[in-house]
Design a protein around this motif. Structure first.
Motif, PDB file in Angstrom:
ATOM      1  N   ASP A 141      40.512  34.421  34.584  1.00  0.00           N
ATOM      2  CA  ASP A 141      41.758  33.991  35.230  1.00  0.00           C
ATOM      3  C   ASP A 141      42.868  34.004  34.181  1.00  0.00           C
ATOM      4  O   ASP A 141      43.396  32.958  33.792  1.00  0.00           O
ATOM      5  CB  ASP A 141      41.557  32.580  35.805  1.00  0.00           C
ATOM      6  N   GLY A 144      46.133  32.183  34.794  1.00  0.00           N
ATOM      7  CA  GLY A 144      46.068  30.758  35.067  1.00  0.00           C
ATOM      8  C   GLY A 144      46.364  30.392  36.507  1.00  0.00           C
ATOM      9  O   GLY A 144      46.848  29.296  36.794  1.00  0.00           O
ATOM     10  N   LEU A 145      46.065  31.311  37.397  1.00  0.00           N
ATOM     11  CA  LEU A 145      46.361  31.042  38.802  1.00  0.00           C
ATOM     12  C   LEU A 145      45.498  29.928  39.382  1.00  0.00           C
ATOM     13  O   LEU A 145      45.878  29.275  40.346  1.00  0.00           O
ATOM     14  CB  LEU A 145      46.168  32.330  39.617  1.00  0.00           C
ATOM     15  N   GLY A 146      44.317  29.741  38.786  1.00  0.00           N
ATOM     16  CA  GLY A 146      43.418  28.721  39.309  1.00  0.00           C
ATOM     17  C   GLY A 146      43.731  27.329  38.806  1.00  0.00           C
ATOM     18  O   GLY A 146      43.139  26.350  39.258  1.00  0.00           O
TER      19      GLY A 146
END
Lengths: 157, 78
Positions: A141, A144-146
């Protein structure tokens, strides 16, 4: 006249058999030829949270008995009869659309799942190889979308 | 238990046998059930109905039998 040349009972093949305001009971009858039994079940199911529903069959008619769980007046019961008819129509249409589109829905769903998991046409064709998800960036990721929107990130911004 | 009794006749074309049995099992704490076939109907005798229970036990049982039948039919078609 809203329904030219017709009477509502003839058009819908269902009718109010009786209404008893004292017991909040409504009895409807409808032609067995008009709606499939599954449509009757689906429509009746919608009402079981607010009424006790009992189905019966008398010759070529289904008899549907409603008793409201809470006392209601006659006008409300007549409204319930109309709602039931609407529900029968809606469920009948829903069943017809589902039947007409069943193959299409199955094909589109299979294509979508097969494409995403690479089960349909090999790993090269798929978006994600479930056997090696990291190779496809499935696990990583980098953007850092999560990361949660609140907390540290929220404070930083 | 107060000893209250009631009899319900459910048309066998409209109520699945298993759905009735499942509903009876669900309400086993509120009444004693005896189910038999009689012509086109499943005749359900409820004995020792718990009249202290919230709601109408007999009518709720019928709703459950109907809901179970509807769900079973839907699952059969799935």
């Amino acid at each position: 006249m809203i329904f030219p040349g017709g009477n509502l009972n003839l058009m819908t093949h269902s009718q109010i058999e009786s209404i008893d305001g004292a017991t909040s009971t409504l009895i409807l009858a409808l032609d067995t030829e008009l709606y499939p039994r599954d449509v009757l079940y689906a429509a009746a199911y919608v009402f079981i949270d607010r009424a006790y529903v009992l189905l019966d069959r008398q010759d070529s008619r289904y008899v549907v008995r409603f008793r409201a769980k809470r006392p209601i007046d006659e006008a409300t019961m007549r409204g319930m009869a109309g709602e039931f008819e609407n529900e029968l129509l809606a469920q009948a249409l829903r069943a017809r659309v589902a039947k007409a589109n069943q193959k299409l829905i199955e094909d589109v769903t299979a294509l979508a799942i097969g494409g995403a998991t690479a089960r349909g046409g090999g790993a090269a064709d798929g978006l994600v190889d479930l056997d090696n998800p990291g190779d496809d960036g499935f696990v990583a990721d980098p953007g850092g979308l999560g990361a949660p929107w609140t907390g540290e990130k929220g404070r930083r911004e | 238990m107060s000893g209250a009794r009631s009899t319900v006749r459910l048309h066998r074309e409209l109520y699945a046998e298993q759905a009735i049995a499942d509903a009876a099992a669900t309400f086993a704490d509120f009444a004693k059930f005896a189910i038999r076939s009689e012509g086109d109907y499943a005749v359900v005798e409820l004995n020792d109905i718990d009249t202290e229970a919230e709601g109408d036990v007999v009518a709720e049982f019928c709703n459950f039998a109907l809901a179970n039948t509807a769900v079973m039919r839907k699952d059969d078609h799935a």
